[in-house]
Design an enzyme around this catalytic site. Structure first.
Site, PDB file in Angstrom:
ATOM      1  N   THR A 228      -4.965  -9.174 -10.381  1.00  0.00           N
ATOM      2  CA  THR A 228      -4.807  -7.890  -9.706  1.00  0.00           C
ATOM      3  C   THR A 228      -3.751  -7.037 -10.407  1.00  0.00           C
ATOM      4  O   THR A 228      -3.868  -5.825 -10.486  1.00  0.00           O
ATOM      5  CB  THR A 228      -4.392  -8.112  -8.233  1.00  0.00           C
ATOM      6  OG1 THR A 228      -5.305  -9.031  -7.627  1.00  0.00           O
ATOM      7  CG2 THR A 228      -4.406  -6.830  -7.454  1.00  0.00           C
TER       8      THR A 228
ATOM      9  N   SER B 183       6.236 -10.199  -9.542  1.00  0.00           N
ATOM     10  CA  SER B 183       6.378  -9.423  -8.312  1.00  0.00           C
ATOM     11  C   SER B 183       6.985 -10.203  -7.158  1.00  0.00           C
ATOM     12  O   SER B 183       8.084 -10.714  -7.256  1.00  0.00           O
ATOM     13  CB  SER B 183       5.023  -8.840  -7.927  1.00  0.00           C
ATOM     14  OG  SER B 183       5.188  -7.900  -6.904  1.00  0.00           O
ATOM     15  N   HIS B 184       6.227 -10.346  -6.069  1.00  0.00           N
ATOM     16  CA  HIS B 184       6.751 -10.982  -4.863  1.00  0.00           C
ATOM     17  C   HIS B 184       6.663 -12.505  -4.940  1.00  0.00           C
ATOM     18  O   HIS B 184       7.106 -13.182  -4.023  1.00  0.00           O
ATOM     19  CB  HIS B 184       5.936 -10.503  -3.656  1.00  0.00           C
ATOM     20  CG  HIS B 184       4.478 -10.750  -3.852  1.00  0.00           C
ATOM     21  ND1 HIS B 184       3.726 -10.005  -4.722  1.00  0.00           N
ATOM     22  CD2 HIS B 184       3.642 -11.679  -3.347  1.00  0.00           C
ATOM     23  CE1 HIS B 184       2.490 -10.459  -4.735  1.00  0.00           C
ATOM     24  NE2 HIS B 184       2.408 -11.480  -3.910  1.00  0.00           N
TER      25      HIS B 184
ATOM     26  N   LYS C 263       2.802  -7.839 -17.595  1.00  0.00           N
ATOM     27  CA  LYS C 263       1.713  -6.863 -17.508  1.00  0.00           C
ATOM     28  C   LYS C 263       1.980  -5.676 -18.405  1.00  0.00           C
ATOM     29  O   LYS C 263       3.134  -5.372 -18.723  1.00  0.00           O
ATOM     30  CB  LYS C 263       1.482  -6.428 -16.067  1.00  0.00           C
ATOM     31  CG  LYS C 263       2.498  -5.495 -15.480  1.00  0.00           C
ATOM     32  CD  LYS C 263       1.971  -4.959 -14.148  1.00  0.00           C
ATOM     33  CE  LYS C 263       2.979  -4.078 -13.474  1.00  0.00           C
ATOM     34  NZ  LYS C 263       2.425  -3.384 -12.322  1.00  0.00           N
TER      35      LYS C 263
ATOM     36  N   ASP D 120      10.730  -6.095  -2.719  1.00  0.00           N
ATOM     37  CA  ASP D 120      10.330  -7.386  -3.297  1.00  0.00           C
ATOM     38  C   ASP D 120      10.962  -7.661  -4.656  1.00  0.00           C
ATOM     39  O   ASP D 120      11.850  -6.934  -5.097  1.00  0.00           O
ATOM     40  CB  ASP D 120       8.800  -7.452  -3.401  1.00  0.00           C
ATOM     41  CG  ASP D 120       8.261  -6.524  -4.473  1.00  0.00           C
ATOM     42  OD1 ASP D 120       8.925  -5.504  -4.751  1.00  0.00           O
ATOM     43  OD2 ASP D 120       7.196  -6.814  -5.043  1.00  0.00           O
TER      44      ASP D 120
ATOM     45  N   ASP E 289      10.202  -7.227  -7.819  1.00  0.00           N
ATOM     46  CA  ASP E 289      10.296  -6.190  -8.858  1.00  0.00           C
ATOM     47  C   ASP E 289      10.454  -4.785  -8.282  1.00  0.00           C
ATOM     48  O   ASP E 289      10.357  -3.799  -9.010  1.00  0.00           O
ATOM     49  CB  ASP E 289       9.079  -6.250  -9.781  1.00  0.00           C
ATOM     50  CG  ASP E 289       7.763  -6.014  -9.055  1.00  0.00           C
ATOM     51  OD1 ASP E 289       7.691  -6.311  -7.843  1.00  0.00           O
ATOM     52  OD2 ASP E 289       6.804  -5.529  -9.683  1.00  0.00           O
TER      53      ASP E 289
ATOM     54  N   ASP F  78       8.673  -2.928  -6.116  1.00  0.00           N
ATOM     55  CA  ASP F  78       7.602  -1.967  -5.831  1.00  0.00           C
ATOM     56  C   ASP F  78       7.073  -2.067  -4.395  1.00  0.00           C
ATOM     57  O   ASP F  78       6.430  -1.148  -3.913  1.00  0.00           O
ATOM     58  CB  ASP F  78       6.463  -2.045  -6.861  1.00  0.00           C
ATOM     59  CG  ASP F  78       5.844  -3.417  -6.981  1.00  0.00           C
ATOM     60  OD1 ASP F  78       6.271  -4.337  -6.250  1.00  0.00           O
ATOM     61  OD2 ASP F  78       4.928  -3.575  -7.823  1.00  0.00           O
ATOM     62  N   ARG F  79       7.359  -3.170  -3.712  1.00  0.00           N
ATOM     63  CA  ARG F  79       6.897  -3.284  -2.317  1.00  0.00           C
ATOM     64  C   ARG F  79       8.012  -2.905  -1.356  1.00  0.00           C
ATOM     65  O   ARG F  79       9.192  -2.965  -1.705  1.00  0.00           O
ATOM     66  CB  ARG F  79       6.477  -4.713  -2.000  1.00  0.00           C
ATOM     67  CG  ARG F  79       5.306  -5.180  -2.815  1.00  0.00           C
ATOM     68  CD  ARG F  79       4.870  -6.549  -2.355  1.00  0.00           C
ATOM     69  NE  ARG F  79       3.654  -6.924  -3.050  1.00  0.00           N
ATOM     70  CZ  ARG F  79       2.759  -7.767  -2.591  1.00  0.00           C
ATOM     71  NH1 ARG F  79       2.936  -8.357  -1.427  1.00  0.00           N
ATOM     72  NH2 ARG F  79       1.688  -8.057  -3.281  1.00  0.00           N
TER      73      ARG F  79
ATOM     74  N   THR G 158      -8.531  -3.171  -4.016  1.00  0.00           N
ATOM     75  CA  THR G 158      -7.145  -3.647  -4.054  1.00  0.00           C
ATOM     76  C   THR G 158      -6.631  -3.631  -5.492  1.00  0.00           C
ATOM     77  O   THR G 158      -7.324  -4.075  -6.402  1.00  0.00           O
ATOM     78  CB  THR G 158      -7.086  -5.084  -3.503  1.00  0.00           C
ATOM     79  OG1 THR G 158      -7.438  -5.041  -2.132  1.00  0.00           O
ATOM     80  CG2 THR G 158      -5.697  -5.680  -3.646  1.00  0.00           C
TER      81      THR G 158
ATOM     82  N   GLU H 254      -1.084   0.678   0.331  1.00  0.00           N
ATOM     83  CA  GLU H 254      -1.853  -0.554   0.494  1.00  0.00           C
ATOM     84  C   GLU H 254      -1.261  -1.388   1.613  1.00  0.00           C
ATOM     85  O   GLU H 254      -0.040  -1.390   1.817  1.00  0.00           O
ATOM     86  CB  GLU H 254      -1.795  -1.387  -0.780  1.00  0.00           C
ATOM     87  CG  GLU H 254      -2.457  -0.756  -1.965  1.00  0.00           C
ATOM     88  CD  GLU H 254      -2.519  -1.745  -3.110  1.00  0.00           C
ATOM     89  OE1 GLU H 254      -3.621  -2.188  -3.436  1.00  0.00           O
ATOM     90  OE2 GLU H 254      -1.466  -2.101  -3.650  1.00  0.00           O
TER      91      GLU H 254
ATOM     92  N   SER I 130      -0.705  -4.349   1.514  1.00  0.00           N
ATOM     93  CA  SER I 130       0.161  -5.384   0.937  1.00  0.00           C
ATOM     94  C   SER I 130       1.582  -4.878   0.705  1.00  0.00           C
ATOM     95  O   SER I 130       2.254  -5.325  -0.219  1.00  0.00           O
ATOM     96  CB  SER I 130      -0.442  -5.892  -0.364  1.00  0.00           C
ATOM     97  OG  SER I 130      -0.632  -4.809  -1.262  1.00  0.00           O
TER      98      SER I 130
ATOM     99  N   ARG J 134      -7.596 -14.177   1.886  1.00  0.00           N
ATOM    100  CA  ARG J 134      -6.987 -13.154   2.728  1.00  0.00           C
ATOM    101  C   ARG J 134      -8.029 -12.677   3.733  1.00  0.00           C
ATOM    102  O   ARG J 134      -9.155 -12.320   3.357  1.00  0.00           O
ATOM    103  CB  ARG J 134      -6.517 -11.967   1.903  1.00  0.00           C
ATOM    104  CG  ARG J 134      -5.512 -12.306   0.820  1.00  0.00           C
ATOM    105  CD  ARG J 134      -4.612 -11.116   0.526  1.00  0.00           C
ATOM    106  NE  ARG J 134      -3.845 -11.267  -0.697  1.00  0.00           N
ATOM    107  CZ  ARG J 134      -2.747 -11.997  -0.835  1.00  0.00           C
ATOM    108  NH1 ARG J 134      -2.290 -12.710   0.190  1.00  0.00           N
ATOM    109  NH2 ARG J 134      -2.105 -12.057  -1.989  1.00  0.00           N
TER     110      ARG J 134
HETATM  111  C1  G16 Z   1      -0.273  -6.509  -6.540  1.00  0.00           C
HETATM  112  C2  G16 Z   1      -0.979  -5.224  -6.777  1.00  0.00           C
HETATM  113  C3  G16 Z   1      -1.331  -4.593  -5.463  1.00  0.00           C
HETATM  114  C4  G16 Z   1      -2.116  -5.555  -4.596  1.00  0.00           C
HETATM  115  C5  G16 Z   1      -1.344  -6.834  -4.448  1.00  0.00           C
HETATM  116  C6  G16 Z   1      -2.082  -7.915  -3.690  1.00  0.00           C
HETATM  117  O1  G16 Z   1       0.969  -6.254  -5.940  1.00  0.00           O
HETATM  118  O2  G16 Z   1      -0.184  -4.329  -7.516  1.00  0.00           O
HETATM  119  O3  G16 Z   1      -2.056  -3.432  -5.726  1.00  0.00           O
HETATM  120  O4  G16 Z   1      -2.365  -4.997  -3.342  1.00  0.00           O
HETATM  121  O5  G16 Z   1      -1.030  -7.345  -5.707  1.00  0.00           O
HETATM  122  O6  G16 Z   1      -3.122  -8.371  -4.450  1.00  0.00           O
HETATM  123  P1  G16 Z   1      -3.930  -9.665  -4.069  1.00  0.00           P
HETATM  124  O7  G16 Z   1      -4.410  -9.442  -2.665  1.00  0.00           O
HETATM  125  O8  G16 Z   1      -5.018  -9.718  -5.073  1.00  0.00           O
HETATM  126  O9  G16 Z   1      -2.988 -10.832  -4.119  1.00  0.00           O
HETATM  127  P2  G16 Z   1       2.294  -6.852  -6.539  1.00  0.00           P
HETATM  128  O10 G16 Z   1       3.381  -6.328  -5.653  1.00  0.00           O
HETATM  129  O11 G16 Z   1       2.117  -8.334  -6.476  1.00  0.00           O
HETATM  130  O12 G16 Z   1       2.353  -6.341  -7.946  1.00  0.00           O
END
Ligand code: G16
Length: 543
Positions: free
Chosen positions: A18, A113-114, A126, A277, A279, A281-282, A344, A363, A365, A496
Site C-alpha cells: 500500500t 510508518s505505524h 518508499k 504515528d 513517521d 503522517d497519521r 486505499t 482515510e 486509517s 480488515r
Molecule cells: C498506509 C497508506 C494509507 C493506507 C494505510 C493502510 O498508511 O499510506 O493510505 O490507508 O497504509 O493500508 P492497509 O489497510 O493496506 O494496511 P501508512 O500510515 O502505513 O503509510
C-alpha cells in the site's frame, strides 16, 4: 573514491505494498536486500543520473545505516544532489514538502510508518515522485519489475557522511545538503493556519496533550505547539524519537494510544488530545471524553474549512478512500462540491490533488491531508482542529454533537484480525467473492442486502484502472460492510473488516459504536464466516 558494480540476483517478494516496501528489519538488513531495492528504484524511474533527491526517515532502527547506503548508491548512480534531513530524519509530510519546495526529482523515505521498529520489528523504504506523493501504481510496477531482473547495483566505496550538522558537503561528485528537518515544515504550517488565534487559545488557559509516541513528530510538535504557539511545557509527551519507539506500537488509535485515551476520559482531562504515528503522517483526535473517528474528523474539517486562512476561499472538492465512512460525502453535498471515492492508499489522491479537483483528503486509517503536500499529515490535522476550536470557541464534544445533528452520524468501526494464516485469509476473501452475485436481495442476520461488489477505481485524471480494491456489501438503511486484506503488514495476512451504519435520528446519536453496529457486525460474520475461517473469536484491534 571508486564506484563498484556489485553482482547480485533478484530477490523474491520486493513488491511495494500500500505504501512502499515493508519487511522485517532483519530481512532488510540481509545481503543485498536494501541495495537491490534502491537500485530498482533508480532503474525503474529512469536512472539517477543528474537528479536531485530528498532523503529522510522516521528514525527507526537501521534508519541511520540505510541512509548511508542510499547516499553511496545515489552518488554511484550519478545523482547530482541529495537533500537529507539532519541525522537522516524527516517526517513523511516534511519530506513531501521538501520535494515540492525544492522541485527535486523525488525522494526516498525510510519508514514502516505505524509498524513497530527495532532489530526484530519492521523497516521500510518508499519512493515519492516529483510531486511529493507516494509513487503511483504505474511507477511501483516498474520498480517491482526491475527487482525481478536485477543483476547488479552500483556502490561508491566511501566513508560514512556526517549528517549531524546542517550544511553542505559532498560524496564523490554528489552534493549533500543536510537540513533542519523542522524549519521548512514549520514555515508552511504558519502560512496555512491562524497561528494568532491558536496562540490566543493557549494564552486563555486551553490545555492539550499531544502524544508523539516516541516517534518522529516529537521535535516538530515541541517546536510548533510549545515553542511557537505557547502550549504549556509538557503538553507534548513521549517527544524524543527512539529507534524502537520506546518499545511501543506507534499507531495513533484508541488501542495503541491507550494512556492518552485514559487521560482524555479521566478526571481532570485536558481540553484536547492528539497523537501521531511513527513517521508523522497519521493522527488521532480526542476531546474530553470524546474520541473522534478519522472518518468523522475528515467530515468536520471539511465542514469548518473556511475558518482556516488557507481554505477560507472554500474547498474545490474532497476525496476519501472507499472504506472510509460516508460522513464527508454529506458535507460535500451540502457544500455543492465533488466527493471522490478512491482505493486505499494515499497515492490514489495524488492525481486529484495535482489536478486541483480535491483540496482535502482523508482515510479511515487515521490519515487526513490537503493539497499543501502530497502525503497525509498528522500535525497539520492537529493544527487544523486547534484552529477550528479557537475560532468556534466550543469543545470537541459540542462540535461533534452539532455536526451529527446537522449531517447525521455514521457509526463506524474497523475490526482487524492480524497475522492470520495467508491461505485462510485468501480463502475467506475468495468465498465472499463467490457470493457477490447472489447476495443482493437476500436477507442476512436480519438485514437486506441491497448491493455487493468488488471495488474498482477508474482514475478520472489519467484514466488508469485499479481492480480488486475491496469487497463491499451494502444493506437497506445505509449499512455497509467492506472486507480487505491489508497491504502494509509484514506477517501473514491482516483482515480488515470495515463496518458502518448511518443514523439520522438525533435521539440515537449517543450509542457505543459497537452496539449501534451490532447487526452489521453479525451480518459480516454470517457472510464471511470470520470466526470459523480465521479461528479467532474476536478482532485483535478495534478502532
Ligand atoms: C498506509 C497508506 C494509507 C493506507 C494505510 C493502510 O498508511 O499510506 O493510505 O490507508 O497504509 O493500508 P492497509 O489497510 O493496506 O494496511 P501508512 O500510515 O502505513 O503509510
Amino acid at each position: 573514491m571508486s564506484i563498484h558494480t556489485v553482482a547480485t540476483a533478484p530477490i523474491e517478494g520486493q513488491k511495494p505494498g500500500t505504501s512502499g516496501l515493508r519487511k522485517k528489519t532483519p530481512v532488510f538488513m540481509g545481503p543485498h536486500y536494501l541495495e537491490n531495492f534502491v537500485q530498482s528504484i533508480f532503474n525503474g524511474t529512469g536512472g539517477a543520473d543528474g537528479k536531485t533527491y530528498v532523503l529522510g526517515g522516521d528514525g527507526r532502527y537501521f534508519n541511520d545505516r540505510a541512509a548511508q547506503v542510499i547516499l553511496r548508491m545515489a552518488a554511484a548512480n550519478g545523482a547530482k544532489k541529495v537533500i537529507v534531513g539532519q541525522n537522516a530524519i524527516l517526517s513523511t509530510p516534511a519530506a513531501s514538502h521538501l520535494i515540492r519546495k525544492r522541485g527535486t526529482d523525488g525522494g526516498i523515505i525510510m519508514s514502516a510508518s505505524h509498524n513497530p521498529g527495532g532489530p526484530n520489528e519492521d523497516f521500510g523504504v518508499k519512493f515519492n515522485a516529483a510531486n511529493g506523493g507516494p509513487a503511483p501504481e504505474g511507477m511501483t510496477e516498474k520498480i517491482f519489475a526491475e527487482t525481478k531482473t536485477l543483476t547488479a547495483y552500483k556502490m561508491l566505496d566511501a566513508q560514512d557522511v556526517d549528517l549531524s550538522t546542517p550544511g553542505t558537503t559532498s560524496l564523490g561528485a554528489m552534493e549533500i545538503e543536510v537540513v533542519d528537518p523542522v524549519a521548512d515544515y514549520q514555515d508552511l504550517m504558519a502560512e496555512i493556519f491562524d497561528f494568532d488565534a491558536i496562540r490566543a487559545l493557549f494564552a486563555g488557559g486551553f490545555r492539550m496533550r499531544f502524544d508523539a509516541m516516541h516517534a518522529v513528530t516529537g521535535p516538530y510538535a515541541r517546536a510548533i505547539l510549545e515553542g511557537t504557539l505557547g502550549a504549556p511545557a509538557g503538553s507534548v509527551i513521549n517527544a524524543a524519537p527512539s529507534p524502537d519507539f520506546g518499545g511501543g506500537h506507534p499507531d495513533p488509535n484508541p488501542i495503541w494510544a491507550k494512556p492518552l485515551m485514559e487521560e482524555m476520559y479521566g478526571d481532570n482531562a485536558p481540553d484536547f488530545g492528539a497523537a501521531s504515528d511513527g513517521d508523522g503522517d497519521r493522527n488521532m483526535i480526542v476531546g474530553k471524553g470524546a474520541y473522534v473517528t478519522p472518518s468523522d474528523s475528515l467530515a468536520v474539517l471539511a465542514a469548518n474549512a473556511t475558518l482556516v486562512p488557507a481554505y477560507a476561499g472554500g474547498l474545490r472538492g474532497v476525496a476519501r478512500s472507499m472504506p472510509t465512512s460516508g460522513a464527508v460525502d454529506r458535507v460535500a453535498d451540502s457544500l455543492g462540491i465533488a466527493c471522490y471515492e478512491t482505493p486505499t492508499g494515499w497515492k490514489f489522491f495524488g492525481n486529484l490533488l495535482d489536478a486541483g479537483r480535491a483540496t482535502l483528503c482523508g482515510e479511515e486509517s487515521a490519515g487526513t491531508g490537503s493539497d499543501h503536500v502530497r502525503e497525509k499529515d498528522g500535525l497539520w490535522a492537529v493544527l487544523f482542529w486547534l484552529n477550528v476550536l479557537a475560532k468556534r470557541g466550543q469543545s470537541v464534544a459540542d462540535i461533534m454533537t452539532d455536526h451529527w445533528a446537522r449531517f447525521g452520524r455514521n457509526y463506524y468501526s474497523r475490526h482487524d484480525y492480524e497475522a492470520v494464516d495467508s491461505a485462510a485469509a485468501n480463502g475467506l476473501m475468495d468465498a465472499v467473492r463467490g457470493q457477490l452475485a447472489t447476495l443482493p436481495g437476500s436477507s442476512v442476520a436480519g438485514l437486506t442486502v441491497t448491493g455487493a461488489d468488488e471495488f474498482a477505481y477508474d482514475d478520472p485524471v489519467d484514466g488508469s484502472r485499479s481492480e480488486g480494491q475491496g469487497l463491499r456489501m451494502m444493506f437497506e438503511g445505509g449499512g455497509r460492510v467492506v472486507l480487505r486484506l491489508s497491504g502494509t503488514g509484514t506477517e501473514g495476512a491482516t483482515l480488515r473488516v470495515y463496518l458502518e451504519r448511518l443514523e439520522t435520528d438525533s435521539a440515537q446519536m449517543d450509542k457505543d459504536p459497537q452496539d449501534a453496529l451490532a447487526d452489521v457486525i453479525a451480518a459480516a460474520d454470517a457472510i464471511a464466516g470470520i470466526t470459523s475461517r480465521t479461528g479467532r473469536d474476536a478482532p485483535d484491534v478495534i478502532t
